[in-house]
Design a protein around this motif. Structure first.
Motif, PDB file in Angstrom:
ATOM      1  N   THR A 284       2.190   3.199   6.964  1.00 15.25           N
ATOM      2  CA  THR A 284       2.094   2.910   5.675  1.00 15.25           C
ATOM      3  C   THR A 284       3.082   3.320   4.646  1.00 15.25           C
ATOM      4  OG1 THR A 284      -0.499   3.216   6.014  1.00 15.25           O
ATOM      5  CG2 THR A 284       0.354   3.566   3.761  1.00 15.25           C
ATOM      6  N   PRO A 285       3.889   4.288   4.991  1.00 20.16           N
ATOM      7  CA  PRO A 285       4.891   4.834   3.900  1.00 20.16           C
ATOM      8  C   PRO A 285       6.040   3.823   4.058  1.00 20.16           C
ATOM      9  CG  PRO A 285       4.199   6.662   5.045  1.00 20.16           C
ATOM     10  CD  PRO A 285       3.908   5.340   5.880  1.00 20.16           C
ATOM     11  N   LEU A 286       6.055   2.946   4.745  1.00 13.65           N
ATOM     12  CA  LEU A 286       7.304   2.079   4.783  1.00 13.65           C
ATOM     13  C   LEU A 286       7.259   0.917   4.235  1.00 13.65           C
ATOM     14  CD1 LEU A 286       8.493   2.734   8.634  1.00 13.65           C
ATOM     15  CD2 LEU A 286       9.114   4.008   6.568  1.00 13.65           C
ATOM     16  N   VAL A 287       6.159   0.331   3.565  1.00 11.12           N
ATOM     17  CA  VAL A 287       6.231  -1.023   3.252  1.00 11.12           C
ATOM     18  C   VAL A 287       4.971  -1.060   2.188  1.00 11.12           C
ATOM     19  CG1 VAL A 287       7.199  -2.274   4.937  1.00 11.12           C
ATOM     20  CG2 VAL A 287       4.830  -2.000   5.345  1.00 11.12           C
ATOM     21  N   THR A 358      13.877  -6.054   3.420  1.00  5.69           N
ATOM     22  CA  THR A 358      12.946  -7.048   4.056  1.00  5.69           C
ATOM     23  C   THR A 358      13.085  -8.454   3.382  1.00  5.69           C
ATOM     24  OG1 THR A 358      11.081  -6.312   2.604  1.00  5.69           O
ATOM     25  CG2 THR A 358      11.082  -5.415   5.061  1.00  5.69           C
ATOM     26  N   ASN A 359      13.689  -8.405   2.262  1.00  6.23           N
ATOM     27  CA  ASN A 359      14.042  -9.675   1.592  1.00  6.23           C
ATOM     28  C   ASN A 359      15.468 -10.339   2.064  1.00  6.23           C
ATOM     29  OD1 ASN A 359      16.243  -8.063   0.467  1.00  6.23           O
ATOM     30  ND2 ASN A 359      15.100  -7.889  -1.603  1.00  6.23           N
ATOM     31  N   GLY A 360      15.909  -9.607   3.054  1.00  2.00           N
ATOM     32  CA  GLY A 360      17.244 -10.163   3.639  1.00  2.00           C
ATOM     33  C   GLY A 360      18.525  -9.747   3.008  1.00  2.00           C
ATOM     34  N   LYS A 361      18.552  -9.020   2.025  1.00  2.00           N
ATOM     35  CA  LYS A 361      19.759  -8.383   1.260  1.00  2.00           C
ATOM     36  C   LYS A 361      20.207  -7.135   1.994  1.00  2.00           C
ATOM     37  CE  LYS A 361      18.722 -10.856  -3.147  1.00  2.00           C
ATOM     38  NZ  LYS A 361      20.248 -11.384  -3.138  1.00  2.00           N
ATOM     39  N   GLY A 369      16.802  -4.229  -4.016  1.00  2.00           N
ATOM     40  CA  GLY A 369      15.550  -3.287  -4.231  1.00  2.00           C
ATOM     41  C   GLY A 369      15.655  -2.075  -3.571  1.00  2.00           C
ATOM     42  N   TYR A 370      16.835  -1.693  -3.010  1.00  2.00           N
ATOM     43  CA  TYR A 370      16.931  -0.407  -2.476  1.00  2.00           C
ATOM     44  C   TYR A 370      16.966   0.616  -3.576  1.00  2.00           C
ATOM     45  CZ  TYR A 370      19.462   3.275   0.252  1.00  2.00           C
ATOM     46  OH  TYR A 370      19.667   4.415   0.673  1.00  2.00           O
ATOM     47  N   ASP A 371      16.175   1.685  -2.909  1.00  2.00           N
ATOM     48  CA  ASP A 371      16.165   3.182  -3.699  1.00  2.00           C
ATOM     49  C   ASP A 371      16.403   4.157  -2.691  1.00  2.00           C
ATOM     50  OD1 ASP A 371      15.065   5.250  -5.206  1.00  2.00           O
ATOM     51  OD2 ASP A 371      13.218   4.367  -5.492  1.00  2.00           O
ATOM     52  N   TYR A 377      12.405   2.393   2.943  1.00  2.00           N
ATOM     53  CA  TYR A 377      11.444   1.945   2.308  1.00  2.00           C
ATOM     54  C   TYR A 377      11.743   0.355   2.316  1.00  2.00           C
ATOM     55  CZ  TYR A 377       7.332   0.576  -0.504  1.00  2.00           C
ATOM     56  OH  TYR A 377       6.040   0.085  -1.143  1.00  2.00           O
ATOM     57  N   ASN A 378      10.867  -0.577   2.930  1.00  2.00           N
ATOM     58  CA  ASN A 378      10.975  -1.914   2.974  1.00  2.00           C
ATOM     59  C   ASN A 378      12.515  -2.456   3.685  1.00  2.00           C
ATOM     60  OD1 ASN A 378       9.085  -3.665   1.828  1.00  2.00           O
ATOM     61  ND2 ASN A 378       9.918  -3.617  -0.215  1.00  2.00           N
ATOM     62  N   ARG A 379      12.583  -1.909   4.924  1.00  2.00           N
ATOM     63  CA  ARG A 379      13.737  -2.272   5.569  1.00  2.00           C
ATOM     64  C   ARG A 379      13.237  -3.046   6.871  1.00  2.00           C
ATOM     65  NH1 ARG A 379      17.754   1.665   4.535  1.00  2.00           N
ATOM     66  NH2 ARG A 379      19.166   0.373   5.676  1.00  2.00           N
ATOM     67  N   ASP A 380      14.345  -4.004   7.273  1.00  2.00           N
ATOM     68  CA  ASP A 380      14.223  -4.693   8.408  1.00  2.00           C
ATOM     69  C   ASP A 380      13.157  -3.930   9.587  1.00  2.00           C
ATOM     70  OD1 ASP A 380      14.633  -5.710  11.017  1.00  2.00           O
ATOM     71  OD2 ASP A 380      16.702  -6.633  10.316  1.00  2.00           O
ATOM     72  N   PRO A 381      12.370  -4.480  10.112  1.00  2.00           N
ATOM     73  CA  PRO A 381      11.413  -3.596  10.978  1.00  2.00           C
ATOM     74  C   PRO A 381      12.078  -3.112  12.114  1.00  2.00           C
ATOM     75  CG  PRO A 381      10.464  -5.725  10.289  1.00  2.00           C
ATOM     76  CD  PRO A 381      11.697  -5.797   9.716  1.00  2.00           C
ATOM     77  N   ARG A 382      13.301  -3.773  12.432  1.00  2.00           N
ATOM     78  CA  ARG A 382      14.060  -3.176  13.558  1.00  2.00           C
ATOM     79  C   ARG A 382      14.542  -1.849  13.325  1.00  2.00           C
ATOM     80  NH1 ARG A 382      17.394  -8.796  14.408  1.00  2.00           N
ATOM     81  NH2 ARG A 382      17.300  -8.697  12.166  1.00  2.00           N
TER      82      ARG A 382
END
Length: 584
Positions: A284-287, A358-361, A369-371, A377-382
Motif C-alpha cells: 500500500t505505501p508504494l503506489v 511507473t510512468n516510464g520517466k 513526479g518523483y518526490d 513511491y510509484n517506481r518500476d515494480p522491479r
C-alpha cells in the motif's frame, strides 16, 4: 595450467564408485576408476551418466559465490557490507595475478578435462537407450563450450586443448589462442551438438520430464551461442565495430525467438504471479490506491521467476537442492533469524536511481513526479522486487534502515561491517514465505540463461546492426510490459535506443551476473567504476523521515589492464608459452 589435471576428478570417481567395488591398490586411482565408470557391461550407463552429471556441477552458480558475496557487489550496482570483503577488489583496483577473487581457471579446465575423458570413453558403454549416447556426447560438448566461454569472458583468449587428455604431471606448453579463435571453436562445438540435443530442456516428445530439466537442450546451446556472439560483437572484442558481428549476434538470438514462435521451444516470459510474495496491504505505501492491485501482481510476477524450481522463462538453470543460503547471507540484520554474517549485499543508490517511475520517466526527468521525500513511491515494480529499502515489507514487518532502526542500528558511517553500508539490502532471489525467526529450505535455481536475455540480446544486436526498428521496440517492450511498465517512446535514435537497452539490462538482470560483464564488454567500466558510489541516509525525527544521498565508498578501475583478468601466476609459471594479459 597443470593443476586442473587431477583435482576434482578423483573426487568425481570416488563419488561414483565408493561402496560399489573395492579399488585396486596396484594401479593409479584414475586408471582404475575408468574401468568402473565406463563399464563395458553397463547397458544402462548408470556410472557414465553419474560422471556426466558431475560435470554439470561445474556450471556457474551466481548465488553468493565470492566469499558469500554476489559478484555484482564488485560493480556499481552494489557493495558488500564488510569493507574488507574481497569482491571489492574488482572495484578498488585490488586484483593481481596472485589475488583473483573469481579465479575459476582451474575449475573450468578441470571440467574440460572431464568432458574429454567422457568423450574418449563413453563408446565403451553398451548403452541400450536409443539416442541417449549421442545426446550425452552432445551435452558434454556443450558443457565444454560453456567452460571455454567462462574462461574467455574473464581472460580473453586461452589455450584450446581440443580432445587431448594430459597425463598427471605432464608438462604443458600451449600458447593462448585468440579470443576469435576460441569463439570459433565454441560455436563449432555448439553447432555440432545441437542436432542431438532435446528440443527443449524439460520435455521429450512434448511431455514434461523433470529429470531433463537443468540439462543442456538445444535451446540452452542456442542461448549460449547468442550470448557469445553478443560479447564477440561488443566494443571490448570488436574495436572496429564490424557491423556483421552485430548482425550475427542478432541472428543467433532471433533463431531462439523464431523457434519459440514455431512452438519448437516452450520458452516464454514468466507472466503469472505463481507465488504471492506480497499482498496489496503490504505494498500500500508504494503506489496510489487505484494502481495497487495491478502493481502487486506485477511485483509478484517478477519475483516468481526466481522462487519456483522450474518455469518456462529459465532456459538453463544451475540446479541445487532446496536451501536457505541466499536468505542467510542477505537477510537484513535486524531480523531475529539473521546472524553476524547476514546482510552481505548492499545495493547502491546508483542502481536504485536507475529504476524509472511507473510512468516510464527517469526520476530526474521533467514530469516524472518523483518526490525525494517519498523516494520509493510509484517506481518500476522491479525495484521492490530487487532491492530492500526503508519501509518495504519483509516477513513480518517493514524494513527499518533509518539511522537507529532495527536494520541499521548504528547508522550511516559508523560501522565497517555487520549492517548495510548503503541503506539498502538485497530483495531479489529471497523467498518471503519463511518464518521470521528461522530459515526454511526453498528452491533457489540460479538462471544461467533466461528468455528475457534472449529478447534483450536481440534488441541490442539488432539496434547496432540495423537501428531501432519495430522488432527492437517489440523485444524491449515485451519485457517492460510484463511488469506493467509503459512501452518505449517512439522515434528514438540508435544512440538513444542503445541507452534504453542498457538501462533495461541493468534493472531486469540486477545481481544475475550480467552487469559485471556488460560494463566490461561495453568498455564503460572506466566511467562507472571510478569515483564514488552512494547510498541513502534516512533519519527519523518526531515520526517524520527524511532521506539524504550520501557517499558509500570510493572506487577505482584501471582501464589499462582491468578489462581482462590477469592470468593466474601459477599458470604463467607452469606453461612457458603462456603470455600474461597486458600491463599485469
Amino acid at each position: 595450467m597443470k593443476k586442473y589435471f587431477t583435482v576434482g576428478l578423483f573426487a568425481c570417481f570416488l563419488t561414483i564408485i565408493w561402496g560399489c567395488k573395492k579399488l585396486s591398490e596396484d594401479s593409479p586411482l584414475e586408471v582404475t576408476g575408468l574401468e568402473y565408470v565406463f563399464d563395458s557391461k553397463d547397458s544402462l550407463g548408470v556410472n557414465a551418466e553419474r560422471f556426466l552429471n558431475n560435470i554439470y556441477s561445474g556450471l556457474p552458480n551466481g548465488y553468493n559465490r565470492i566469499n558469500n558475496n554476489i559478484l555484482d557487489a564488485g560493480t556499481d550496482d552494489a557493495i558488500p557490507n564488510a569493507v574488507g570483503d574481497i569482491v571489492q577488489y574488482y572495484s578498488n583496483n585490488g586484483i593481481s595475478p596472485t589475488n583473483i577473487p573469481d579465479n575459476v581457471w582451474a575449475k573450468n579446465y578441470e571440467n574440460i578435462r572431464k568432458v574429454n575423458i567422457f568423450l574418449a570413453n563413453i563408446d565403451v558403454v553398451p548403452l541400450n537407450l536409443p539416442g541417449y549416447k549421442n545426446r550425452w556426447k552432445a551435452e558434454a560438448r556443450c558443457l565444454r563450450a560453456m567452460a571455454y566461454f567462462e574462461l574467455i569472458k574473464r581472460w580473453g583468449g586461452v589455450p584450446v586443448i581440443g580432445d587431448k587428455i594430459y597425463n598427471a604431471g605432464e608438462v604443458v606448453d600451449i600458447p593462448r589462442s585468440t579470443y576469435q579463435q576460441c569463439s570459433d571453436y565454441i560455436i563449432a562445438e555448439l553447432d555440432a551438438a545441437m542436432p542431438f540435443l532435446l528440443t527443449a530442456n524439460n520435455s521429450v516428445n512434448g511431455t514434461f520430464a523433470s529429470n531433463f530439466y537443468g540439462r543442456f537442450g538445444r535451446g540452452a546451446a542456442m542461448a549460449l551461442k547468442s550470448r557469445l556472439l553478443l560479447y564477440l560483437a561488443s566494443p571490448l572484442n570488436n574495436p572496429t565495430n564490424d557491423v556483421s558481428k552485430w548482425a550475427n549476434a542478432a541472428a543467433a538470438a532471433k533463431a531462439v525467438m523464431d523457434s519459440v514462435s514455431a512452438t519448437k521451444f516452450t520458452y516464454t516470459l514468466q507472466n503469472a504471479a505463481t507465488t504471492a510474495h506480497y499482498t496489496n496491504t503490504q505494498l500500500t505505501p508504494l503506489v496510489p490506491t487505484a494502481a495497487l492491485s495491478s502493481y502487486t501482481v506485477n511485483v509478484n510476477k517478477f519475483l516468481s521467476i526466481f522462487s519456483t524450481a522450474s518455469n518456462n522463462e529459465i532456459i538453463l538453470p544451475y540446479m541445487a537442492t532446496n536451501n536457505s543460503t541466499v536468505e542467510s547471507a542477505n537477510d537484513p540484520v535486524g531480523y531475529t533469524r539473521a546472524t553476524a554474517t547476514s546482510g552481505k549485499t548492499n545495493p547502491t543508490q546508483e542502481l536504485v536511481d536507475e529504476y524509472e517511475m511507473t510512468n516510464g520517466k527517469q526520476i530526474t526527468e521533467s514530469g516524472s513526479g518523483y518526490d525525494h521525500t517519498m523516494p520509493y513511491y510509484n517506481r518500476d515494480p522491479r525495484l521492490p522486487g530487487t532491492v530492500m529499502f526503508d519501509g518495504l515489507y519483509w516477513l513480518n514487518r517493514n524494513v527499518q534502515t533509518y539511522d537507529g532502526g532495527l536494520d541499521r542500528p548504528f547508522g550511516y558511517g559508523r560501522v565497517t561491517k555487520g549492517e548495510t553500508r548503503t541503506g539498502y539490502y538485497l530483495r531479489k532471489f529471497m523467498t518471503s514465505n519463511s518464518s521470521a525467526t528461522s530459515y526454511s529450505n526453498y528452491p533457489h535455481v540460479f538462471p544461467i540463461f533466461r528468455y528475457a536475455e534472449i529478447l534483450l540480446n536481440y534488441a541490442e544486436a539488432q539496434n547496432e546492426a540495423a537501428g531501432p526498428d519495430n522488432t527492437v521496440y517489440s523485444a524491449v517492450n515485451a519485457i517492460r510490459n510484463r511488469v506493467g511498465m509503459p512501452g518505449l517512446p517512439a522515434g528514438l535514435t540508435q544512440a538513444q535506443m542503445r541507452d534504453k537497452i542498457r538501462h533495461e539490462r541493468r534493472v531486469e538482470f540486477a545481481f544475475e551476473e550480467h552487469r559485471f560483464w556488460d560494463i566490461r564488454r561495453w568498455k564503460i567500466a572506466g566511467n562507472v567504476l571510478n569515483g564514488t558510489l552512494h547510498g541513502i541516509q534516512a533519519t527519523l525525527n518526531n515520526g517524520v523521515k527524511t532521506y539524504k544521498v550520501v557517499d558509500a565508498t570510493t572506487i577505482m578501475f584501471d582501464v589499462n589492464k582491468m578489462y581482462l583478468f590477469p592470468i593466474p601466476l601459477n599458470e604463467v609459471i607452469s606453461n612457458k608459452s603462456m603470455a600474461q594479459n597486458p600491463n599485469w
